[in-house]
Design an enzyme around this catalytic site. Sequence first.
Site, PDB file in Angstrom:
ATOM      1  N   GLY A 101      -0.680   1.453  10.450  1.00  0.00           N
ATOM      2  CA  GLY A 101      -1.219   1.862   9.162  1.00  0.00           C
ATOM      3  C   GLY A 101      -2.714   1.682   9.041  1.00  0.00           C
ATOM      4  O   GLY A 101      -3.391   2.483   8.401  1.00  0.00           O
ATOM      5  N   ASN A 149      -4.889   1.966  -1.526  1.00  0.00           N
ATOM      6  CA  ASN A 149      -5.359   0.590  -1.760  1.00  0.00           C
ATOM      7  C   ASN A 149      -6.129   0.461  -3.069  1.00  0.00           C
ATOM      8  O   ASN A 149      -6.574  -0.630  -3.416  1.00  0.00           O
ATOM      9  CB  ASN A 149      -6.214   0.098  -0.579  1.00  0.00           C
ATOM     10  CG  ASN A 149      -7.613   0.690  -0.581  1.00  0.00           C
ATOM     11  OD1 ASN A 149      -7.872   1.717  -1.212  1.00  0.00           O
ATOM     12  ND2 ASN A 149      -8.519   0.074   0.154  1.00  0.00           N
ATOM     13  N   LYS A 183       0.811  -1.228   0.000  1.00  0.00           N
ATOM     14  CA  LYS A 183       0.000   0.000   0.000  1.00  0.00           C
ATOM     15  C   LYS A 183       0.846   1.280   0.000  1.00  0.00           C
ATOM     16  O   LYS A 183       0.437   2.289  -0.568  1.00  0.00           O
ATOM     17  CB  LYS A 183      -0.959   0.001   1.193  1.00  0.00           C
ATOM     18  CG  LYS A 183      -2.069  -1.033   1.077  1.00  0.00           C
ATOM     19  CD  LYS A 183      -3.047  -0.912   2.243  1.00  0.00           C
ATOM     20  CE  LYS A 183      -4.128  -1.975   2.173  1.00  0.00           C
ATOM     21  NZ  LYS A 183      -5.115  -1.837   3.260  1.00  0.00           N
ATOM     22  N   GLY A 216      -4.619   0.558  18.653  1.00  0.00           N
ATOM     23  CA  GLY A 216      -3.570   0.465  17.645  1.00  0.00           C
ATOM     24  C   GLY A 216      -3.319   1.796  16.972  1.00  0.00           C
ATOM     25  O   GLY A 216      -4.232   2.607  16.799  1.00  0.00           O
TER      26      GLY A 216
END
Length: 267
Positions: free
Chosen positions: A129, A86, A65, A126
């Site tokens: 990415g 993407n 990506k 988190g």
Amino acid sequence: MERYGVFGNPIAHSLSPVIHAQFAKQTGLDISYDKILAPVDGFSSSAHSFINQGAKGFNITVPFKIEAFNLATQLSLNAKTAGAVNTIKVDGDELLGENTDGIGLVNDLVNNLDISLKNKVVLILGAGGATRGILLPLLKQSPERLMIANRTASRAIQLAKDFSDYGKTCGFSLEKVKHDPVDIIINATSASLDGQMPNIANGVANGAICYDLMYGEQTPFMNWAKANNAKMVMDGLGMLVEQAAAAFKFWTEKQPNTQAVIKHLRS
């Protein structure tokens, strides 16, 4: 017949060809959509080869990506803020880069699950990415506050700062998650891949909507959410279909019926 595909490594597991075949059938378009295993060090050459064969566009999954971001000649705001692409649309000599991950998540939450994000307190687990890719579309829904908790606090703090122009954000370590309930928890860590659950306060899940970006199996996060009185627990299959639909519309300007495809995949 228009050619499309998805690049990744590994790629055999991808559901994208099944999803796009159903979209094409719904909309009456004649397309082919292939899984393409690119060498880890050969994404760019593989992509250019596919373009030279007349491809109209393609999706990109791990680990390419960021390379796709660099390959694109024009970037959407979603792609710029995500720092990753993407979806690429071939438009003459231009390669238009988009990131549909966050759009897919928001469309699943809002349209399929009937969950409003406006004035809600959202906790994302988190700061990698996956989180960066979903932040802008989430913040566009005007939550009251968007909190990012990460094992390394500095990454969460920096990510919150990077997006502070778009809404009220804050970042901290996983240990700082309190027992106070929130409205929505999104697991964007890779812990589910390893069969692990981030170590956070159980009380935060009480009455919350808990959503794991992972799909295809019952994850430790989903088990934790159910055990701690979450109001709703969902995996990321709807997001997968919705991000594919956003890519399909980006290429063809046609909006497919996603709920029928989600229902088919769940059955």
